[in-house]
Scaffold this active site. Structure first.
Site, short mmCIF file in Angstrom:
data_model
loop_
_atom_site.label_atom_id
_atom_site.label_comp_id
_atom_site.label_asym_id
_atom_site.label_seq_id
_atom_site.Cartn_x
_atom_site.Cartn_y
_atom_site.Cartn_z
N ASN A 1 28.67 158.68 98.39
CA ASN A 1 28.85 158.67 96.93
C ASN A 1 28.98 160.09 96.40
OD1 ASN A 1 28.71 158.31 94.20
ND2 ASN A 1 26.57 157.59 94.16
N GLU B 1 12.78 154.94 86.53
CA GLU B 1 13.43 153.81 85.86
C GLU B 1 12.52 152.58 85.79
OE1 GLU B 1 17.29 153.00 87.49
OE2 GLU B 1 17.95 155.09 87.31
N TYR C 1 22.34 146.00 99.76
CA TYR C 1 23.68 146.36 100.26
C TYR C 1 24.57 145.11 100.32
CZ TYR C 1 21.57 150.82 101.57
OH TYR C 1 20.93 152.04 101.53
N CYS D 1 23.50 155.01 93.18
CA CYS D 1 23.29 154.49 94.53
C CYS D 1 21.80 154.42 94.88
CB CYS D 1 24.07 155.30 95.56
SG CYS D 1 23.71 157.05 95.56
N HIS D 2 20.95 155.10 94.06
CA HIS D 2 19.51 154.99 94.31
C HIS D 2 19.00 153.58 94.00
CE1 HIS D 2 19.99 156.22 90.07
NE2 HIS D 2 18.90 155.51 89.83
#
Lengths: 222, 158
Positions: free
Chosen positions: A164, A199, A141, A172-173
Site C-alpha cells: 500500500n 480508532e 483479508y 490497511c491497518h
C-alpha cells in the site's frame, strides 16, 4: 601567494541568515506555479514518528513511515519522475488532516488520493478499502477480497496491503487475519496496534466474521 | 551514444549543492543579483530536469548558473555604475576595507572566466577539471584564469 587573500576567498561572501532558505522557497513556489514540480514532498511529525508525504497533481501518492524518510525521494524519482522537490505547501491539507486524525479529531480523510503506484487488482483492493472500510472498523483479508470482487484472492489482498503506497490514509491497518490476529504491517505491528487503539478498534478484537464489524470503543478488549 | 537521463531527484541536487550555489552566486554577483540568479538557475535547472547526464551533476548545475551570471553581468555593465562601487585601481583611500572595497566587490569586477575560476577554485575548493567542465575551456586555461584573477585582486587590494 597572498595567503590572507586566499583565506578570505575561502570564507566566501557573507550571506544573510535565512536568505538561502527564503530564496529557495521562493524559487520552488514559482516552479510549482509553472507546473515544474511533478512530485511534491513534505515531512510531518506524528505520534508514530516523522512521516514523509508525497503528492502529484492528482493527489496524495505516497505516505512513508519513518524508516522510509531517507529513501522515498529516490524511489519516487525512479517510479514517478525525478522532478521531486520538497514543497510542504502542496501538502498542507494532508498534513492538517493527519494532525487532526492523530489527535482523535478526524474520522475520515477528505483527500484526493492518487493510487497510480498500485496496479490492477491491488489498486481495486485499495480503492474498496479507502471507500468502504471506515474509522474503527476492521475487515479480514478474505472479506476484503470478496469486497474487491475476488473472494478467493486473500493472498493477493495481503500483497496489496503490504505494498500500500498510502498507508494510514488508505487504512490497511484495519485489515486483520480472520479471527482477529493482527497480520502484518509496513510500519511495524506496534504502529498497527496503536492506530487500531486510536480508532477504538482495540488491538486484538475477536472478529465476528460477519463483514459488518461495528466500531468498538473498548480499546482493550481481551 | 546517448547518455541516459539521470534518475536523481531534483531535491537531492538541491540538498547537496543548493547552498554552495547560492553562496557562489552572491560572491560573483552580490546579494541581490546573486539571489535572483540563484532562483533563475533553480527554475532553469528544473525545466531541464532530468538532464541527459550521468556524471557530474554539480558541474551541470553550475553550468546552468554560469549562463545566468553572464546575463546578469552584462545587464549590470549596461547600468550606470555608482561612483566608487567598483574600484578600478588599487586605491588605498579610506581604510581599505570599506563596503565598497571589499574583496568580493573586486571579484565581481573581473572578466567572466577569471571571476568564475577564482570564485570556484578558491571560494568553493573546486578542482581545475570541474571548473573546466563548467566554463567549457581546458584545465590549463582555467589555471591561467585563476592566476590572472588573483593577480588582479592583489593589485587592487594591496
Amino acid at each position: 601567494m597572498s595567503d590572507a587573500l586566499l583565506a578570505e576567498l575561502t570564507l566566501g561572501p557573507p550571506i544573510e541568515a535565512g536568505a538561502h532558505a527564503a530564496a529557495t522557497a521562493s524559487a520552488l513556489a514559482r516552479a510549482d506555479r509553472e507546473g515544474l514540480v511533478e512530485v511534491a514532498l513534505a515531512h510531518q511529525d506524528s505520534p508514530i514518528g516523522v512521516l514523509t508525504l508525497a503528492a502529484t497533481s492528482a493527489g496524495l501518492v505516497r505516505v512513508g513511515f519513518p524508516r522510509e524518510h531517507d529513501t522515498m525521494a529516490d524511489e519516487l524519482a525512479v517510479e514517478l519522475s525525478p522532478r521531486v522537490v520538497e514543497l510542504p505547501k502542496r501538502l498542507d491539507r494532508v498534513r492538517r488532516q493527519l494532525d487532526e486524525y492523530f489527535a482523535g479529531r478526524r474520522r475520515d480523510f477528505d483527500l484526493d488520493v492518487d493510487l497510480r503506484l498500485a496496479r490492477g487488482f491491488r489498486r481495486t483492493v485499495l480503492e474498496r478499502l479507502y471507500e468502504d472500510v471506515g474509522y474503527g472498523q476492521t475487515r479480514s483479508y478474505l472479506e476484503l477480497a470478496a469486497m474487491a470482487g475476488s473472494p478467493r484472492a486473500s493472498r493477493a489482498v495481503g500483497s496489496a496491503m503490504a505494498t500500500n503506497p498510502v498507508p494510514i490514509v488508505v487504512p490497511c491497518h484495519r485489515v486483520l487475519r480472520t479471527g482477529g490476529a493482527l497480520g502484518g504491517y509496513g510500519g511495524g505491528l506496534d504502529v498497527k496496534r496503536w492506530l487500531l487503539a486510536l480508532e477504538g478498534a482495540g488491538g486484538q478484537l475477536p472478529f465476528d466474521g460477519s463483514g459488518g464489524a461495528q466500531p468498538s470503543f473498548e480499546a482493550r478488549s481481551s | 551514444m546517448p547518455t541516459p537521463t539521470t534518475t536523481v531527484p531534483f531535491q537531492a541536487v538541491l540538498d547537496a549543492h543548493g547552498s554552495a550555489l547560492h553562496r557562489h552566486l552572491v560572491g560573483v554577483l552580490g546579494p541581490h543579483d546573486g539571489a535572483d540568479a540563484y532562483q533563475e538557475t533553480l527554475l532553469a535547472a528544473l525545466r531541464a530536469w532530468p538532464p541527459r547526464h550521468d556524471g557530474n551533476l554539480r558541474a551541470w548545475l553550475f553550468t546552468v548558473a554560469h549562463r545566468k551570471v553572464i546575463d546578469h553581468a552584462r545587464a549590470r555593465d549596461r547600468r550606470p555604475v555608482p561612483v566608487g562601487s567598483v574600484p578600478e585601481h588599487g586605491s588605498s583611500g579610506g581604510i581599505g576595507a570599506g563596503p565598497d572595497l571589499d574583496l568580493w566587490a573586486v571579484v565581481r569586477s573581473l572578466p567572466d572566466k577569471q571571476r568564475a575560476a577564482v570564485a570556484l577554485r578558491h571560494g568553493d575548493d573546486w578542482s581545475y577539471a570541474d571548473i573546466a567542465a563548467v566554463l567549457g575551456i581546458s584545465e590549463a586555461a582555467v589555471r591561467q584564469n585563476v592566476t590572472a584573477g588573483l593577480d588582479r585582486l592583489r593589485e587592487v587590494l594591496t
